[in-house]
Design a protein around this motif. Structure first.
Motif, PDB file in Angstrom:
ATOM      1  N   ILE A   1      73.481   9.896  30.715  1.00  0.00           N
ATOM      2  CA  ILE A   1      72.141  10.463  30.591  1.00  0.00           C
ATOM      3  C   ILE A   1      71.294   9.985  31.756  1.00  0.00           C
ATOM      4  O   ILE A   1      71.358   8.808  32.139  1.00  0.00           O
ATOM      5  CB  ILE A   1      71.475  10.036  29.262  1.00  0.00           C
ATOM      6  CG1 ILE A   1      72.303  10.508  28.058  1.00  0.00           C
ATOM      7  CG2 ILE A   1      70.050  10.575  29.157  1.00  0.00           C
ATOM      8  CD1 ILE A   1      71.802   9.988  26.717  1.00  0.00           C
ATOM      9  N   ASN A   2      70.499  10.881  32.325  1.00  0.00           N
ATOM     10  CA  ASN A   2      69.565  10.530  33.389  1.00  0.00           C
ATOM     11  C   ASN A   2      68.131  10.782  32.937  1.00  0.00           C
ATOM     12  O   ASN A   2      67.871  11.675  32.118  1.00  0.00           O
ATOM     13  CB  ASN A   2      69.821  11.363  34.651  1.00  0.00           C
ATOM     14  CG  ASN A   2      70.965  10.817  35.483  1.00  0.00           C
ATOM     15  OD1 ASN A   2      71.509   9.746  35.189  1.00  0.00           O
ATOM     16  ND2 ASN A   2      71.335  11.543  36.520  1.00  0.00           N
ATOM     17  N   GLN A   3      67.207  10.011  33.479  1.00  0.00           N
ATOM     18  CA  GLN A   3      65.793  10.335  33.317  1.00  0.00           C
ATOM     19  C   GLN A   3      65.485  11.655  34.028  1.00  0.00           C
ATOM     20  O   GLN A   3      66.145  12.009  35.010  1.00  0.00           O
ATOM     21  CB  GLN A   3      64.930   9.233  33.917  1.00  0.00           C
ATOM     22  CG  GLN A   3      65.055   7.883  33.246  1.00  0.00           C
ATOM     23  CD  GLN A   3      64.192   6.827  33.931  1.00  0.00           C
ATOM     24  OE1 GLN A   3      63.675   7.038  35.032  1.00  0.00           O
ATOM     25  NE2 GLN A   3      64.038   5.676  33.285  1.00  0.00           N
ATOM     26  N   LYS A   4      64.488  12.361  33.536  1.00  0.00           N
ATOM     27  CA  LYS A   4      64.108  13.643  34.128  1.00  0.00           C
ATOM     28  C   LYS A   4      62.583  13.765  34.128  1.00  0.00           C
ATOM     29  O   LYS A   4      61.925  13.273  33.213  1.00  0.00           O
ATOM     30  CB  LYS A   4      64.725  14.797  33.330  1.00  0.00           C
ATOM     31  CG  LYS A   4      64.499  16.181  33.948  1.00  0.00           C
ATOM     32  CD  LYS A   4      65.204  17.256  33.142  1.00  0.00           C
ATOM     33  CE  LYS A   4      64.409  17.723  31.951  1.00  0.00           C
ATOM     34  NZ  LYS A   4      63.080  18.287  32.263  1.00  0.00           N
ATOM     35  N   PRO A   5      62.010  14.422  35.155  1.00  0.00           N
ATOM     36  CA  PRO A   5      60.571  14.677  35.135  1.00  0.00           C
ATOM     37  C   PRO A   5      60.208  15.632  33.991  1.00  0.00           C
ATOM     38  O   PRO A   5      61.032  16.404  33.519  1.00  0.00           O
ATOM     39  CB  PRO A   5      60.293  15.340  36.487  1.00  0.00           C
ATOM     40  CG  PRO A   5      61.496  15.078  37.327  1.00  0.00           C
ATOM     41  CD  PRO A   5      62.652  14.937  36.383  1.00  0.00           C
ATOM     42  N   PHE A   6      58.966  15.560  33.552  1.00  0.00           N
ATOM     43  CA  PHE A   6      58.429  16.556  32.634  1.00  0.00           C
ATOM     44  C   PHE A   6      56.950  16.702  32.968  1.00  0.00           C
ATOM     45  O   PHE A   6      56.540  16.396  34.090  1.00  0.00           O
ATOM     46  CB  PHE A   6      58.692  16.175  31.169  1.00  0.00           C
ATOM     47  CG  PHE A   6      57.879  15.020  30.650  1.00  0.00           C
ATOM     48  CD1 PHE A   6      56.839  15.232  29.758  1.00  0.00           C
ATOM     49  CD2 PHE A   6      58.155  13.717  31.036  1.00  0.00           C
ATOM     50  CE1 PHE A   6      56.087  14.173  29.273  1.00  0.00           C
ATOM     51  CE2 PHE A   6      57.416  12.643  30.548  1.00  0.00           C
ATOM     52  CZ  PHE A   6      56.369  12.879  29.664  1.00  0.00           C
ATOM     53  N   ALA A   7      56.139  17.181  32.064  1.00  0.00           N
ATOM     54  CA  ALA A   7      54.715  17.324  32.329  1.00  0.00           C
ATOM     55  C   ALA A   7      53.952  17.076  31.042  1.00  0.00           C
ATOM     56  O   ALA A   7      54.471  17.309  29.946  1.00  0.00           O
ATOM     57  CB  ALA A   7      54.399  18.712  32.872  1.00  0.00           C
ATOM     58  N   MET A   8      52.723  16.591  31.181  1.00  0.00           N
ATOM     59  CA  MET A   8      51.908  16.384  29.993  1.00  0.00           C
ATOM     60  C   MET A   8      50.439  16.604  30.323  1.00  0.00           C
ATOM     61  O   MET A   8      50.044  16.615  31.493  1.00  0.00           O
ATOM     62  CB  MET A   8      52.130  14.987  29.402  1.00  0.00           C
ATOM     63  CG  MET A   8      51.611  13.845  30.232  1.00  0.00           C
ATOM     64  SD  MET A   8      51.895  12.228  29.423  1.00  0.00           S
ATOM     65  CE  MET A   8      50.822  12.354  28.000  1.00  0.00           C
ATOM     66  N   GLY A   9      49.655  16.797  29.293  1.00  0.00           N
ATOM     67  CA  GLY A   9      48.231  17.030  29.490  1.00  0.00           C
ATOM     68  C   GLY A   9      47.576  17.411  28.179  1.00  0.00           C
ATOM     69  O   GLY A   9      47.794  16.762  27.148  1.00  0.00           O
ATOM     70  N   VAL A  10      46.812  18.478  28.215  1.00  0.00           N
ATOM     71  CA  VAL A  10      46.057  18.936  27.048  1.00  0.00           C
ATOM     72  C   VAL A  10      46.210  20.442  26.932  1.00  0.00           C
ATOM     73  O   VAL A  10      46.792  21.092  27.797  1.00  0.00           O
ATOM     74  CB  VAL A  10      44.561  18.579  27.174  1.00  0.00           C
ATOM     75  CG1 VAL A  10      44.364  17.076  27.196  1.00  0.00           C
ATOM     76  CG2 VAL A  10      43.949  19.221  28.432  1.00  0.00           C
TER      77      VAL A  10
END
Length: 528
Positions: A277-286
């Motif tokens: 398993i690798n870390q992966k970018p994602f996105a967050m906000g509102v």
């Protein structure tokens, strides 16, 4: 049939208008036209307020010989679904998860004659709807069956967006299967097709019935609790019936991990079993909620026609801090919904019905999050990052699944913090800075100000920001080889949760690709 492109088609057109237009364009009597089918439809709003439709139409003639007279592109419409030759095999195939990737992986396997066994920890969609309604109205959360978990996956409570940048025959097959199983015909030709949350439930049920009729088996309220491995090959899985609390073991030669992006307990199990398993970018906000009328004015002009559908938008800006601020999962004429899957956490999302006729519109406004932001080498650090801010949001909202919200005017300029919001079960006006990472908060402020200057009517002072949106995509990738297998043979990571898709159509396609990889592997073994 021939393909004809039609420009400047009025908003109130009907079939007679199109037939007259085509007959004039071809210089033939309209009675010579046997049938027409729209194959592409999009709005042309470049010269607002004069807004028209652009159509591509397939035309069939009463006399087939007439078609040869014209130099237009000859086409043959294909609305068929997935088609496979059946294969005989005694391999036991288990599919974990019954969201888009699991449904289409199972459908393809069933059509291949491979009789998959599907396990889904949540309810069938009929029972799931009731539990989601209880959560929205009473704040009563079932952690096993909710907006994230259950038949149809998270997409069932979105609005069934079928947007994709992947243009392929497989993409068309996915769209066709949705149509075959009861989705509105408009998905076949709309430029931005959607099914609608109100229609999705029946489509999901029909897909399930088809899989069962083809030899598949579906076990709801059944949770994967362990995977048994021998000599680096999957051998069996342990499952838990969550209604009776009974455990059992299923022999398993092939295991398809069609997980959603919120399958955190399963991710922890896979880490323990040493899957790569690798870390992966994602996105967050509102999520921002606005009056649909204002968005219509922004996109169509001040005096827009009421014949136009509620407008959508897709905005992005790139900041000097090397972050991007962008809108995601825009829901015209929709509502903001509570999407938590764990107690003590707030997660928001948006949804809309097929008509998209609610007076509010909403979308996520997100900032990209990189693995370096996790400050940890743990492969699951992205999950812990999400959990941290979901818990902060829960506490900030009052600890009862009330969402923390803030008006745009307050968020940007410290103006009055008040307004209205469609979020259920409840909401509380607060300072959202207290439940967001500093870089997300500062980036959102900068991005919103850029959007406000560029687009009139966007992010007005009395528009409302709802926190937090953290489940835009999976924060991990479960690695797989060129045959789509993990480092443990027989295990096939698949779909959005595994890091290989980002929406309903791409997840469905990945499920089909995994089924085809399994099929090819079995065919090659039979040849040998």
């Amino acid at each position: 049939m021939i393909k004809i492109n039609l420009n400047n088609i009025p908003l109130n057109y009907d079939d007679n208008y199109l037939i007259n237009n085509i007959s004039k364009k071809l210089n033939i009597n309209k009675n010579q036209i046997k049938n027409i089918k729209i194959i592409k439809k999009s709005l042309d709003a470049r010269k607002k307020p004069n807004i028209f439709y652009y159509l591509s139409v397939a035309v069939e003639f009463l006399d087939n010989l007439l078609e040869k007279k014209f130099s237009y592109e000859k086409i043959k419409l294909d609305y068929s679904g997935l088609l496979y030759n059946k294969i005989k095999s005694n391999k036991k195939i288990v599919v974990v998860g019954f969201g888009p990737s699991g449904m289409f992986c199972s459908l393809a396997l069933a059509k291949m004659g491979l009789n998959p066994i599907v396990i889904e920890q949540g309810d069938c969609v009929e029972d799931r709807i009731k539990k989601v309604k209880d959560f929205w109205e009473q704040g009563k959360l079932d952690t096993l069956s909710n907006v994230q978990f259950g038949e149809g996956g998270a997409g069932t409570f979105s609005d069934g967006k079928l947007n994709t940048n992947l243009k392929s025959d497989l993409c068309n097959k996915v769209i066709n299967e949705f149509y075959i199983h009861g989705a509105p015909k408009e998905i076949l030709y709309e430029s931005k097709p959607h099914i609608g949350s109100d229609k999705l439930c029946d489509v999901v049920k029909n897909l399930r019935k088809d899989i069962i009729s083809l030899g598949g088996e579906i076990k709801f309220n059944t949770k994967l609790v362990n995977i048994f491995i021998n000599d680096n090959n999957v051998k069996s899985v342990e499952i838990l019936n969550t209604l009776t609390n009974e455990k059992s073991v299923i022999i398993c030669d092939v295991l398809c991990l069609c997980l959603g992006h919120s399958a955190r307990e399963t991710f922890k199990l896979l880490k323990k079993l040493n899957l790569n398993i690798n870390q992966k970018p994602f996105a967050m906000g509102v999520r921002i909620e606005q009056k649909a009328d204002n968005i219509n004015k922004m996109q169509y002009g001040e005096n827009y026609s009421k014949l136009l559908p509620n407008a959508d938008y897709k905005l992005v800006t790139h900041l000097n801090n090397k972050r991007s601020v962008f809108t995601f999962c825009m829901c015209p004429g929709g509502m903001v919904v509570a999407s938590s899957s764990n107690n003590g956490e707030i997660v928001t999302n948006g949804m809309s019905n097929f008509k998209r006729d609610n007076k509010y519109s909403n979308s996520a406004i997100l900032v990209n999050v990189m693995p370096s932001d996790y400050k940890s080498n743990d492969v699951l650090a992205g999950i812990y990052f999400q959990e941290k801010y979901e818990k902060l949001a829960y506490n900030l909202g009052g600890g009862n699944f009330s969402a923390p919200v803030e008006s745009v005017g307050s968020f940007l300029d410290n103006k009055a913090n008040k307004g209205q919001c469609s979020y259920l079960p409840n909401y509380k006006f607060v300072n959202l800075k207290n439940c967001l990472p500093n870089f997300v908060y500062s980036s959102l402020k900068e991005g919103l100000n850029i959007f406000r200057k560029k687009y009139k009517y966007f992010a007005l002072d009395d528009d409302v920001l709802i926190g937090v949106e953290t489940r835009s995509s999976s924060p991990i990738t479960i690695l797989r080889d060129e045959n789509l297998e993990s480092n443990i043979k027989g295990i096939y990571p698949c779909g959005e949760g595994a890091g290989y898709a980002g929406g309903i159509v791409s997840s469905a396609q990945d499920g089909i690709k995994v089924a085809q990889a399994i099929y090819n592997n079995l065919v090659n073994k039979n040849k040998n």
